[in-house]
Design an enzyme around this catalytic site. Structure first.
Site, short mmCIF file in Angstrom:
data_model
loop_
_atom_site.label_atom_id
_atom_site.label_comp_id
_atom_site.label_asym_id
_atom_site.label_seq_id
_atom_site.Cartn_x
_atom_site.Cartn_y
_atom_site.Cartn_z
N HIS A 1 -2.50 -12.09 -2.63
CA HIS A 1 -3.52 -12.73 -1.89
C HIS A 1 -3.13 -14.38 -1.36
O HIS A 1 -3.85 -14.91 -1.01
CB HIS A 1 -4.86 -12.82 -2.73
N HIS B 1 0.94 -1.30 -0.04
CA HIS B 1 -0.13 -0.07 -0.25
C HIS B 1 0.76 1.21 0.21
O HIS B 1 0.45 2.47 -0.44
CB HIS B 1 -1.02 0.03 1.24
#
Length: 724
Positions: A266, A98
């Protein structure tokens, strides 16, 4: 003191003016040109003093000890913020992702290269929920190593180490990111006034992702990529696939890199949505002082473990969320999926039928199995034919997948660092990657004085030489350190054909400079810049002044094979206030666009002022137009632009199409024409103050010095070898 003013109940301090509630100058006059972006990172905010050199501090860093401390942290669960399954690998992969994922190719802004995740708005974006906890977990390590490691480097390294601890063979890591010390409040993240507002306003047509407003890349305010629940929160994997493709392309990723990052990203960690988001405390920037910069705490629960709300989606993607494996593919392609709602009310996909032993265990109690999930973006990898084919290729060759992800992760976390010359440390890959914009090493052992004399005798005009050097250097972006004169890519596709580079004039000038470069053994890049220096010196000579423009040889010439044409397209200029050019009319004013380009070049307001004035006097406008050429000595480096701009014997009159006439106040005779960019240096109070310095009778000497300094700064902006 006013002796009649009552003191009772009066607070002796100014109220509001130093907080977000205060009225600024721009709030009183919202249409005024705001120059703050040009002084975004003033040296006064840096706490170390002018002699601090981060590269020198890095040389003192015990890299292996730092990496071991991070490995230990991954498995050292803290009572105040317990790790899911006793491991922080998911947490730190997300912190790094992020931080880096805000990068956008259009203007190079965002990314993890400055540690800006510490400040608003990024520290409080909805998509960054609980990254504040990750930074606090890193604090003991930052405290230990101090200035030998920046926050920017530490956050990105933590994600790379997380993947290593999970079992991935990473591609490498480079130190060299320097921290900023206050928010980049002038970066445009979108016009929305609320978090996660519907994305429709970012698009001409939300069903056509390519119509998203430039330079934006994320689909909604407060997200780094796409909405995990679907377009505007409505699940539709095919529609989401289209948004994923456009968004990742705007962040410099192709389809294979996008699929690898989605799958690999993920493979570890989980989503958190086991509760009501309405119970969360304010974000870090809005929280009161007792929160000490910690936000999003569950006011009616523990906030930790299974009692967290982050994205609102609840569950892990794989059976083993702390291990690098092929579990994401096994889960996604091994089951059919149906839409469900999380406890927080978010849309998520769950398997129609799954054996209990194939489910991940609870983050706190390993005796409990939990339902795995997929987001709409995960499902997009299955339903979109192109992404599906890539995933099939990965499943057939796990080693290829691991290598592709490792390379994509390295690109994601290093894309905004610029060329390899800025990379530092023992784990910098030897391989030169095309997205690094590689440039061969240049030479310095040629006869600079002889080449300079040959250029001066070549018959090229001042405008020819100055414009070509400027056009070559102006592509530089301090946001991601791309572009610039080094490499001489102005002679290669796509730059040689850009409208703003006047291809016919450029080809003519290069036909003169390239043979001279070969004759003297210099690079074309050096020769272009040296020609600009010659042009400036000739212009000063024409004004009666002998000056010398500093020149540092050593630039190299890139080849077409070293140039990713597609990735250079976003660097194409669509305006240039310095050369008084607009490709077409835009909603944003010409002067505002000039500020944006000036900030990317790393220039200040006074440097912008002196460069514009000098270039107008030298007659360097695009296409030879006369707007702003307030002189009868065109081609000479004079202060005439400023003298005549501020002369009250003139009046100024709009004549349409953004152009103006400057007329004699007594006779009404038109003396010159101008653009908005020209006149803003007389109308804006700050810019006028600078213009008046150079319009004064004693302004010539400071003007010449300031012009040469600013010119040299632009020409050397991408010379990182000179800054080490």
């Amino acid at each position: 003191m006013d002796g009649n003013a009552p003191m009772t109940g009066k607070c002796p301090v100014m109220h509001g003016g130093q907080t977000s509630n205060g009225n600024s100058v721009t709030s009183w006059w919202p249409n005024a040109l705001n120059l703050d972006i040009l002084h975004q990172h003033d040296t006064k905010v840096q706490p170390f003093g002018p002699t601090f050199n981060y590269r020198e501090e890095l040389e003192k860093l015990d890299v292996e000890a730092l990496k071991q401390d991070l490995r230990d942290l991954m498995k050292d669960s803290q009572d105040w913020w317990p790790a899911d399954w006793g491991s922080y690998v998911g947490m730190f992969a997300r912190v790094a992702w992020h931080a880096a994922g805000s990068y956008r190719l259009a203007d190079g802004r965002g990314g993890g290269g400055t540690g800006n995740q510490r400040f608003a708005p990024l520290n409080s974006w909805p998509d960054n929920v609980n990254t504040d906890k990750g930074r606090r977990l890193l604090w003991p390590i930052k405290k230990k190593y101090g200035n030998k490691i920046s926050w920017a480097d530490l956050m990105i390294l933590s994600g790379t180490i997380a993947y290593e601890v999970a079992g991935l063979k990473t591609f490498g890591f480079a130190f060299g990111r320097e921290d900023i010390w206050h928010p980049e409040k002038d970066v445009y993240w979108g016009a929305e006034k609320e978090w996660l507002a519907p994305s429709d306003n970012r698009y001409d047509d939300v069903t056509k992702p390519s119509t998203m407003e430039n330079p934006l890349a994320a689909v909604q305010m407060g997200l780094i990529y796409v909405n995990p629940e679907g377009v505007n929160g409505q699940p539709d994997p095919m529609a989401t696939a289209a948004q994923v493709r456009e968004t990742f392309a705007r962040m410099a990723m192709d389809d294979e890199e996008t699929a690898a990052l989605t799958a690999g990203g993920h493979t570890i960690g989980k989503c958190h949505g086991n509760g009501d988001a309405a119970n969360l405390s304010a974000d870090p920037e809005a929280a009161d002082v007792e929160y000490q910069g910690i936000g999003w705490m569950n006011t009616k629960g523990r906030s930790v473990g299974r009692d967290q709300v982050v994205s609102g989606i609840e569950g892990a993607w794989t059976k083993n969320p702390t291990q690098w494996d092929m579990g994401w593919f096994d889960m996604l392609f091994g089951h059919e999926w149906e839409l469900k709602k999380s406890p927080a009310g978010a849309w998520q996909w769950e398997p129609v039928d799954i054996k209990e032993e194939d489910m991940p265990v609870d983050v706190e109690d390993p005796s409990i199995r939990r339902m795995p999930i997929m987001t709409d973006a995960d499902m997009a990898m299955k339903v979109d034919p192109a992404y599906n084919a890539i995933c099939q290729k990965f499943m057939a060759d796990p080693e290829y997948f691991a290598d592709t992800f490792a390379r994509a992760w390295f690109k994601l976390t290093h894309r905004d660092m610029g060329p390899k010359a800025r990379f530092f440390g023992p784990d910098v890959p030897q391989e030169d990657l095309i997205w690094m914009d590689p440039i061969p090493e240049g030479t310095t052992g040629y006869d600079v004085a002889g080449l300079k004399a040959a250029i001066a005798a070549s018959g090229l005009t001042v405008a020819d030489m100055v414009n070509t050097a400027w056009d070559s250097a102006r592509t530089y972006r301090g946001s991601d350190m791309r572009g610039g004169a080094n490499g001489a890519r102005i002679r290669l596709a796509p730059q040689k054909d850009w409208e703003g580079n006047e291809p016919e004039r450029l080809a003519r000038v290069l036909s003169v400079l390239e043979p001279l470069a070969e004759q003297f053994g210099a690079s074309v890049a050096d020769t272009i810049v040296l020609a600009g220096s010659v042009g400036v010196e000739m212009a000063a000579k024409a004004a009666g002044h002998d000056i010398e423009v500093p020149f540092a040889p050593g630039r190299g010439d890139a080849t077409a094979e070293q140039t990713d044409e597609d990735s250079f397209e976003p660097l194409e200029p669509i305006h240039d206030g310095y050369r008084n050019w607009l490709k077409k009319d835009y909603i944003v004013s010409a002067e505002e666009m000039m500020l944006d380009r000036t900030q990317l070049l790393g220039l200040t307001a006074h440097e912008m002022t002196v460069l514009v004035g000098g270039m107008r006097a030298m007659g360097t406008n695009y296409g030879g137009t006369k707007h702003g050429v307030f002189t009868d000595r065109e081609g000479a480096l004079t202060t005439d632009f400023f003298v005549n701009l501020t002369d009250m014997a003139n009046t100024w009159h709009p004549i349409g199409d953004g152009t103006y006439e400057i007329r004699d106040r007594q006779t009404g005779e038109t003396k010159w024409t101008a653009s908005r960019v020209d006149l803003v240096f007389g109308s804006n109070s700050v810019l006028r103050a600078y213009a008046e310095v150079y319009a004064q009778d004693d302004g010539t000497e400071p003007f010449l010095k300031a012009f040469v300094d600013a010119w040299t700064k632009v020409m050397n902006a991408d010379r990182f070898d000179l800054k080490a």
